[in-house]
Design an enzyme around this catalytic site. Structure first.
Site, PDB file in Angstrom:
ATOM      1  N   HIS A 131     -23.594 -35.804  51.057  1.00  0.00           N
ATOM      2  CA  HIS A 131     -22.294 -35.740  50.385  1.00  0.00           C
ATOM      3  C   HIS A 131     -22.479 -35.631  48.881  1.00  0.00           C
ATOM      4  O   HIS A 131     -23.577 -35.812  48.354  1.00  0.00           O
ATOM      5  CB  HIS A 131     -21.451 -36.976  50.707  1.00  0.00           C
ATOM      6  CG  HIS A 131     -20.812 -36.926  52.050  1.00  0.00           C
ATOM      7  ND1 HIS A 131     -21.447 -37.366  53.184  1.00  0.00           N
ATOM      8  CD2 HIS A 131     -19.591 -36.471  52.448  1.00  0.00           C
ATOM      9  CE1 HIS A 131     -20.641 -37.195  54.230  1.00  0.00           C
ATOM     10  NE2 HIS A 131     -19.513 -36.659  53.807  1.00  0.00           N
ATOM     11  N   LYS A 135     -19.252 -39.813  46.027  1.00  0.00           N
ATOM     12  CA  LYS A 135     -18.929 -40.612  47.209  1.00  0.00           C
ATOM     13  C   LYS A 135     -19.486 -42.017  47.035  1.00  0.00           C
ATOM     14  O   LYS A 135     -20.680 -42.203  46.785  1.00  0.00           O
ATOM     15  CB  LYS A 135     -19.486 -39.970  48.475  1.00  0.00           C
ATOM     16  CG  LYS A 135     -19.044 -40.682  49.750  1.00  0.00           C
ATOM     17  CD  LYS A 135     -19.333 -39.845  50.982  1.00  0.00           C
ATOM     18  CE  LYS A 135     -18.870 -40.571  52.244  1.00  0.00           C
ATOM     19  NZ  LYS A 135     -17.420 -40.856  52.225  1.00  0.00           N
TER      20      LYS A 135
END
Length: 233
Positions: A131, A135
């Site tokens: 990600h 995040k």
């Protein structure tokens, strides 16, 4: 339909664009510094906030009698409390670790593959998730869901980010700039490897799924999931 956005970061703005394109109105744009919410003109609330505010956001919507869906991860140690709160207040709540329509199909493929692999000896299971660097939680909620579904169908007992024991699934969590989300499950043996993979090309899929869930949940009562929205599984 009037939608309250509880969290107005990158995902909130993506959801706003899709909601407006689908002829909905945005009744509220709340950030982490917003102290109170006016839900008087809201039909559905969508929570994509941060772990420290998610529970209070969800309960505030329930208190106001507004159906709320949440895609915030990192707060799930309070999940059962939220479910009980929703039930005791006759509310409406839907949580998904990932609202992407493709990912929810991927969840079902993962379950089926895990059932098949449970019948075969000699394979070790690994999960890799990648990600963007913004995040906040690791592993992702999606990776945890994938691991839990494998655990439910196999002899694995838990997952870990560290060196795994024989009954643990190792999750490798990587953070790379500008990666919306990639998840890959691999079964390795001395003879071969079997992998399934989902790659998100943008946040649009997550945002679209959240708006579709909001459209579906309006005027409903109870606890739901994306399986209910998509009528799968």
């Amino acid at each position: 339909m009037n939608i309250a956005l509880l969290g107005y970061g990158r995902m909130g703005k993506s959801i706003e664009a899709i909601a407006l394109d689908r002829n909905h109105n945005i009744s509220l744009k709340a950030t982490s510094s917003t102290k109170s919410f006016d839900f008087s003109k809201t039909d559905v609330a969508i929570d994509f906030s941060i772990p420290s505010t998610a529970v209070s956001n969800i309960k505030s919507a329930i208190d106001a009698g507004v159906p709320v869906i949440s895609g915030t991860t990192g707060w799930l140690e309070h999940y059962n409390d939220v479910i009980e709160y929703c039930k005791s207040n006759n509310g409406t709540f839907l949580y998904a670790s990932n609202f992407s329509l493709g990912v929810n199909i991927f969840f079902e493929i993962n379950k089926q593959l895990s059932r098949l692999m449970a019948k075969v000896e000699g394979y070790n299971t690994e999960i890799e998730e990648i990600h963007h660097t913004q995040k906040l939680d690791a592993p992702s909620g999606t990776a945890i869901t994938l691991a839990e579904d494998i655990i439910e169908n196999t002899e694995y007992k838990s997952w870990t980010l560290d060196n795994p024991k024989s009954d643990e699934i190792r999750i490798e969590a990587k953070r790379i700039p500008e990666v919306p989300g990639t998840h890959e499950i691999t079964y390795n043996s001395e003879i071969d490897s079997i992998s399934i993979k989902h790659t998100a090309h943008s946040r649009q899929g997550f945002a679209l799924g959240a708006v579709i869930a909001a459209e579906w949940i309006k005027d409903k009562k109870g606890i739901f999931s994306m399986k209910d929205v998509l009528n799968i599984g």
